[in-house]
Design a protein around this motif. Structure first.
Motif, PDB file in Angstrom:
ATOM      1  N   ALA A 237       0.674  -1.374  -0.214  1.00 13.28           N
ATOM      2  CA  ALA A 237      -0.082   0.041   0.088  1.00 13.28           C
ATOM      3  C   ALA A 237       0.917   1.314   0.081  1.00 13.28           C
ATOM      4  O   ALA A 237       0.248   2.325  -0.101  1.00 13.28           O
ATOM      5  CB  ALA A 237      -0.912   0.161   1.276  1.00 13.28           C
ATOM      6  N   GLY A 238       2.097   1.053   0.182  1.00 12.63           N
ATOM      7  CA  GLY A 238       2.929   2.163   0.289  1.00 12.63           C
ATOM      8  C   GLY A 238       3.415   2.960   1.517  1.00 12.63           C
ATOM      9  O   GLY A 238       4.046   4.014   1.664  1.00 12.63           O
ATOM     10  N   LEU A 239       3.098   2.434   2.362  1.00 10.80           N
ATOM     11  CA  LEU A 239       3.450   2.808   3.904  1.00 10.80           C
ATOM     12  C   LEU A 239       4.910   3.098   4.381  1.00 10.80           C
ATOM     13  O   LEU A 239       5.336   4.182   4.548  1.00 10.80           O
ATOM     14  CB  LEU A 239       2.644   2.114   5.201  1.00 10.80           C
ATOM     15  CG  LEU A 239       3.232   2.332   6.753  1.00 10.80           C
ATOM     16  CD1 LEU A 239       3.057   3.962   6.997  1.00 10.80           C
ATOM     17  CD2 LEU A 239       2.471   1.496   7.394  1.00 10.80           C
TER      18      LEU A 239
ATOM     19  N   ASP B 162      -2.846  -0.924  -6.426  1.00 12.59           N
ATOM     20  CA  ASP B 162      -3.197  -0.357  -5.276  1.00 12.59           C
ATOM     21  C   ASP B 162      -2.564   1.120  -4.726  1.00 12.59           C
ATOM     22  O   ASP B 162      -3.226   2.033  -4.394  1.00 12.59           O
ATOM     23  CB  ASP B 162      -3.015  -1.139  -3.980  1.00 12.59           C
ATOM     24  CG  ASP B 162      -4.061  -2.361  -4.301  1.00 12.59           C
ATOM     25  OD1 ASP B 162      -4.731  -2.557  -5.182  1.00 12.59           O
ATOM     26  OD2 ASP B 162      -4.041  -3.221  -3.199  1.00 12.59           O
ATOM     27  N   CYS B 163      -1.284   0.970  -5.079  1.00 13.22           N
ATOM     28  CA  CYS B 163      -0.577   2.040  -4.605  1.00 13.22           C
ATOM     29  C   CYS B 163      -0.433   3.400  -5.587  1.00 13.22           C
ATOM     30  O   CYS B 163       0.090   4.421  -5.143  1.00 13.22           O
ATOM     31  CB  CYS B 163       0.898   1.768  -4.343  1.00 13.22           C
ATOM     32  SG  CYS B 163       1.685   1.090  -5.881  1.00 13.22           S
ATOM     33  N   LEU B 164      -0.927   3.146  -6.887  1.00 12.38           N
ATOM     34  CA  LEU B 164      -0.752   4.225  -7.781  1.00 12.38           C
ATOM     35  C   LEU B 164      -1.622   5.344  -7.443  1.00 12.38           C
ATOM     36  O   LEU B 164      -1.326   6.587  -8.011  1.00 12.38           O
ATOM     37  CB  LEU B 164      -1.097   3.660  -9.027  1.00 12.38           C
ATOM     38  CG  LEU B 164      -0.350   2.411  -9.804  1.00 12.38           C
ATOM     39  CD1 LEU B 164      -0.682   2.145 -11.107  1.00 12.38           C
ATOM     40  CD2 LEU B 164       1.020   2.533  -9.778  1.00 12.38           C
ATOM     41  N   ALA B 165      -2.717   4.991  -6.518  1.00 13.38           N
ATOM     42  CA  ALA B 165      -3.700   6.342  -6.434  1.00 13.38           C
ATOM     43  C   ALA B 165      -2.873   7.166  -5.552  1.00 13.38           C
ATOM     44  O   ALA B 165      -3.189   8.530  -5.664  1.00 13.38           O
ATOM     45  CB  ALA B 165      -4.882   5.704  -5.529  1.00 13.38           C
TER      46      ALA B 165
ATOM     47  N   ASN C 133      -0.134   8.606  -6.217  1.00  9.50           N
ATOM     48  CA  ASN C 133       0.761   9.524  -7.264  1.00  9.50           C
ATOM     49  C   ASN C 133      -0.076  11.146  -7.527  1.00  9.50           C
ATOM     50  O   ASN C 133       0.402  12.094  -7.214  1.00  9.50           O
ATOM     51  CB  ASN C 133       1.119   8.894  -8.440  1.00  9.50           C
ATOM     52  CG  ASN C 133       2.070   7.734  -8.400  1.00  9.50           C
ATOM     53  OD1 ASN C 133       3.106   7.914  -7.826  1.00  9.50           O
ATOM     54  ND2 ASN C 133       1.912   6.805  -9.196  1.00  9.50           N
ATOM     55  N   ALA C 134      -1.506  10.834  -8.051  1.00  9.81           N
ATOM     56  CA  ALA C 134      -2.130  12.345  -8.078  1.00  9.81           C
ATOM     57  C   ALA C 134      -2.197  12.927  -6.798  1.00  9.81           C
ATOM     58  O   ALA C 134      -2.323  14.115  -6.820  1.00  9.81           O
ATOM     59  CB  ALA C 134      -3.394  11.575  -8.858  1.00  9.81           C
ATOM     60  N   TRP C 135      -2.400  12.245  -5.639  1.00 11.30           N
ATOM     61  CA  TRP C 135      -2.673  12.729  -4.464  1.00 11.30           C
ATOM     62  C   TRP C 135      -1.574  13.678  -4.005  1.00 11.30           C
ATOM     63  O   TRP C 135      -1.571  14.813  -3.614  1.00 11.30           O
ATOM     64  CB  TRP C 135      -3.124  11.602  -3.438  1.00 11.30           C
ATOM     65  CG  TRP C 135      -3.509  12.362  -2.055  1.00 11.30           C
ATOM     66  CD1 TRP C 135      -4.921  12.512  -1.737  1.00 11.30           C
ATOM     67  CD2 TRP C 135      -2.938  12.515  -1.120  1.00 11.30           C
ATOM     68  NE1 TRP C 135      -5.164  12.900  -0.559  1.00 11.30           N
ATOM     69  CE2 TRP C 135      -3.946  13.127   0.000  1.00 11.30           C
ATOM     70  CE3 TRP C 135      -1.560  12.639  -0.613  1.00 11.30           C
ATOM     71  CZ2 TRP C 135      -3.307  13.709   1.272  1.00 11.30           C
ATOM     72  CZ3 TRP C 135      -1.179  13.273   0.502  1.00 11.30           C
ATOM     73  CH2 TRP C 135      -2.114  13.879   1.526  1.00 11.30           C
ATOM     74  N   LEU C 136      -0.334  13.106  -4.066  1.00 13.02           N
ATOM     75  CA  LEU C 136       1.000  13.597  -3.794  1.00 13.02           C
ATOM     76  C   LEU C 136       1.220  14.636  -4.482  1.00 13.02           C
ATOM     77  O   LEU C 136       1.821  15.731  -4.060  1.00 13.02           O
ATOM     78  CB  LEU C 136       2.067  12.566  -3.843  1.00 13.02           C
ATOM     79  CG  LEU C 136       2.086  11.568  -2.600  1.00 13.02           C
ATOM     80  CD1 LEU C 136       3.197  10.690  -2.879  1.00 13.02           C
ATOM     81  CD2 LEU C 136       2.161  12.060  -1.283  1.00 13.02           C
TER      82      LEU C 136
END
Length: 736
Positions: free
Chosen positions: A100-102, A123-126, A128-131
């Motif tokens: 998940a990227g933690l 799952d973790c790709l979301a 990128n846009a948020w950051l």
């Protein structure tokens, strides 16, 4: 990448306070980090409190910088070491299987903003846009990859780490998982891995004790019975021995430092309570025992093999990495046929994979001595590997024969104990001592491959022996070896040479199950270019040697001397011996100026009949020769065979005169022709009165102009060209 930007909370947001779980980010530790990350995930999906969430996450992570969470300490220390004196943001790193990227974002919070997370699920790709939108990032932090090739250039990364990922990598991709780590790391770059393995008594994935020690089928059945997700375990859980991980790290990355004992010695009660969800009591006890002043190191030494593996390694240079190449061990019986069949294949493997550590192991001192005394075999051996001997007849005089099994186990570990080794044997690994090497090798993630020892086609079996074969096949049909009953298998791959071996393969059922539908064919290895080049070299050297001795180097004939045991399957008790003497005497009379090279079977060398025969045939032009049979086939104008041999069927060159004194049953079923009819062979019956006249005809060119004489051989060789690809793939796979 711009790094992490600072944000001030907008006034509008003051009217909508943070969720209760984020109202007091001053608490620190792994539980607080996990809670804040879950809040971040929730905000990522809803879009609320973006800047506040991020700042709170940064704060709670940075509070742990001086004392990172227990399971991340090695990774943080590795990141600091890899960055050296440079700014943290300049470190390039990979979270190899980031989930998940933690962990990736935790290291970003500490300033290591050059770390990228990769995973095989999106799952973790979301993030990128948020950051980009809420944390000021310009580039993607997370990437999707196919599990085979990392999306980074060679030697481009300073750090690579994975935390409890490798147990989810399927067997076919395991080797590439580590080789890709070695590819993208710079020389001197650091790799940190944490790897749950099969020896740990408790499996945290299924929350069960010891069940993962069972064979795979029994594991899954037990999971189903206990209501665990057996389908998920079958698809995504592949626990292996700890040696598998360590061996792959050494091979693809470099020498490693095992962190398990250090990690156990630093395990505090608070570490256990903050990180582990279950089984905390036992972990607290182990941590306390490992911290004892005197007994602690001993406790850590005893307990470490049963805990999750954790290693730190530095990327070695290419030369050092090559020294850690895969070990391939060919196990030889006391029959020379094994080495003769395996050597061409081993030479080809060495050309295809120069870093392979190829070894031949024999349990016969006589076999060992014969191989080293044969110039062709020795030269081929020097080009691909080394020969080792376990001579079981040389018992330890002090310990006695009872010490032998323990000695075999030690030797097995020395040769087959390197993680990821492949052992190759001529039959299933159900016999002692081969079973020991197979089991030892599988425990460290290796494989055991069957490569049948005989290249003889079915037509090479004498008609009076065939009923024995058929009886053997019938009596052993459906046999399952004790090793397969115990481990679920007695080999990990089954290979043979050509399409005319079905009868021989079926006889192997006495050692274990044979599934012909899953057997792979590699073709005739003596057609491989490495072997043919060696044969050509040996032929040129043999001609030069004959010239130096004053012998005719062009007008050369070879006669193979059989072992006396061969007569048991012929017409009378001494058929093989009499045919040999008759053939040599006739050849001497018909070609008095020619060079006659007598090549004895290894077992015939010391037989009384052969010594007496050579003494009686003594002449300057008759010479004892230990040249390899295939060298003689290429060197001699004719090869005289008093008893049919596999060489006739598999050699691509040579004109053979068959003088076998066949059993009457052969003539009843096949007529007066050679057993190797069609393999460039002329049959001359030694029992006929006109033997000399027909032998003379075979020495002339006339019979050899008939193209049908070699039709069977030509078609056989054409159908079975050497193809090493499937065998190489099987060697480079790892036991799951």
């Amino acid at each position: 990448m711009s790094g992490i930007a600072g944000f001030t909370r907008p006034a509008a947001a003051m009217e909508n306070p943070l969720p209760q779980s984020m109202a007091k980010p001053a608490s620190c530790g792994w539980p607080a980090i996990k809670a804040m990350f879950k809040a971040l995930q929730s905000d990522r999906d809803s879009g609320d409190f973006a800047a506040e969430c991020w700042q709170a996450f940064l704060q709670v992570c940075r509070q742990t910088e001086s004392d990172p969470p227990y399971h991340l300490r090695s990774i943080v220390e590795g990141a600091k070491a890899a960055s050296g004196g440079s700014a943290r943001s300049e470190l390039a790193g990979v979270d190899h299987g980031c989930g998940a990227g933690l962990n990736t974002l935790y290291l970003h919070a500490l300033g290591f903003t050059g770390i990228r997370g990769v995973n095989i699920v999106p799952d973790c790709l979301a993030w990128n846009a948020w950051l980009r939108r809420h944390a000021g990032y310009r580039d993607d932090v997370f990437a999707l990859y196919d599990g085979k090739r990392l999306p980074f250039d060679d030697a481009s990364q300073d750090l690579l780490f994975s935390q409890q990922v490798v147990e989810h990598v399927e067997p076919a991709l395991l080797d590439s998982y580590y080789s890709e780590a070695g590819r993208v790391l710079r020389e001197g770059g650091i790799a940190v891995h944490q790897a749950p393995h099969r020896l740990t008594p408790y499996d945290t994935h299924t929350r069960t004790w010891f069940l993962h020690w069972l064979p795979r089928k029994l594991q899954l059945a037990a999971y189903r019975a206990l209501g665990r997700n057996a389908e998920w375990a079958e698809r995504e859980l592949f626990l292996r021995g700890p040696g598998v991980h360590r061996g792959l790290v050494r091979r693809h990355i470099g020498q490693l430092r095992d962190m398990v004992k250090e990690r156990l010695g630093a395990l505090s009660d608070s570490d256990v309570r903050s990180y582990y969800d279950g089984q905390t009591g036992l972990r607290i006890l182990l941590g306390r025992m490992a911290r004892l002043p005197l007994a602690g190191p001993l406790v850590a030494q005893l307990v470490a093999p049963w805990l999750m593996a954790e290693t730190v390694a530095r990327r070695a240079n290419v030369a050092q990495a090559a020294a850690n190449g895969r070990r391939v061990v060919f196990l030889l019986s006391d029959q020379l046929i094994d080495f003769d069949s395996y050597l061409p294949a081993a030479m080809a493997l060495k050309r295809l994979r120069p870093d392979f550590d190829i070894r031949f192991v024999t349990f016969s001192g006589k076999n060992h001595d014969f191989i080293l005394a044969n110039p062709t075999l020795k030269k081929g051996l020097d080009r691909c590997g080394a020969l080792h001997v376990f001579d079981r007849t040389r018992k330890n005089r002090i310990a006695g024969p009872c010490n032998q099994p323990r000695g075999d186990a030690r030797k097995s570990e020395r040769h087959a104990g390197r993680p990821g080794s492949t052992v190759i044997h001529g039959r299933q690994f159900s016999e002692f001592p081969y079973a020991i090497l197979y089991v030892v090798n599988r425990l460290v993630g290796g494989r055991g491959i069957v490569l049948v020892r005989s290249r003889q086609p079915d037509e090479g079996v004498k008609v009076n022996i065939m009923p024995r074969f058929e009886s053997l096949i019938s009596s052993s049909e459906g046999h399952v070896s004790w090793l397969e009953r115990l481990l679920g298998r007695d080999h990990d791959g089954f290979f043979h040479y050509h399409d005319r071996q079905d009868t021989y393969l079926k006889t192997m059922q006495r050692w274990g199950r044979v599934d012909l539908a899953r057997a792979h064919r590699i073709g005739l290895p003596n057609l491989l270019p490495e072997w043919r080049a060696l044969i050509d070299e040996e032929v040129a050297q043999a001609r030069a040697s004959l010239r130096a001795q004053g012998m005719d180097s062009e007008n050369v004939y070879a006669v193979f001397a059989p072992k006396s045991f061969s007569s048991n399957f012929l017409r009378v008790a001494d058929s093989a011996e009499r045919s040999f003497i008759q053939a040599v005497e006739t050849l001497r009379a018909l070609r008095p100026q020619a060079s006659i090279l007598v090549r004895p079977h290894p077992r015939a060398v010391n037989e009384k009949w052969f010594k007496e025969a050579m003494a009686a045939l003594a002449a300057p032009a008759v010479q004892l020769s230990f040249l390899h049979p295939e060298v003689l086939c290429a060197l001699a104008s004719r090869i005289v065979i008093p008893n049919t041999t596999t060489t006739i069927f598999v050699s691509p060159v040579g004109r053979f005169i068959d003088c076998t004194d066949y059993h009457q049953k052969h003539y009843d079923e096949a007529g007066e022709r050679s057993q190797s009819d069609g393999y460039n062979t002329v049959f001359v019956n030694p029992a006929r009165a006109d033997f000399r006249e027909r032998f003379a005809e075979a020495l002339d060119e006339g019979p050899w102009r008939d193209p049908s004489l070699s039709r069977q051989r030509d078609e056989f060789l054409l159908r079975n060209p050497p193809a090493m690809g499937r065998l190489l793939d099987c060697i480079e796979e790892r036991a799951g």
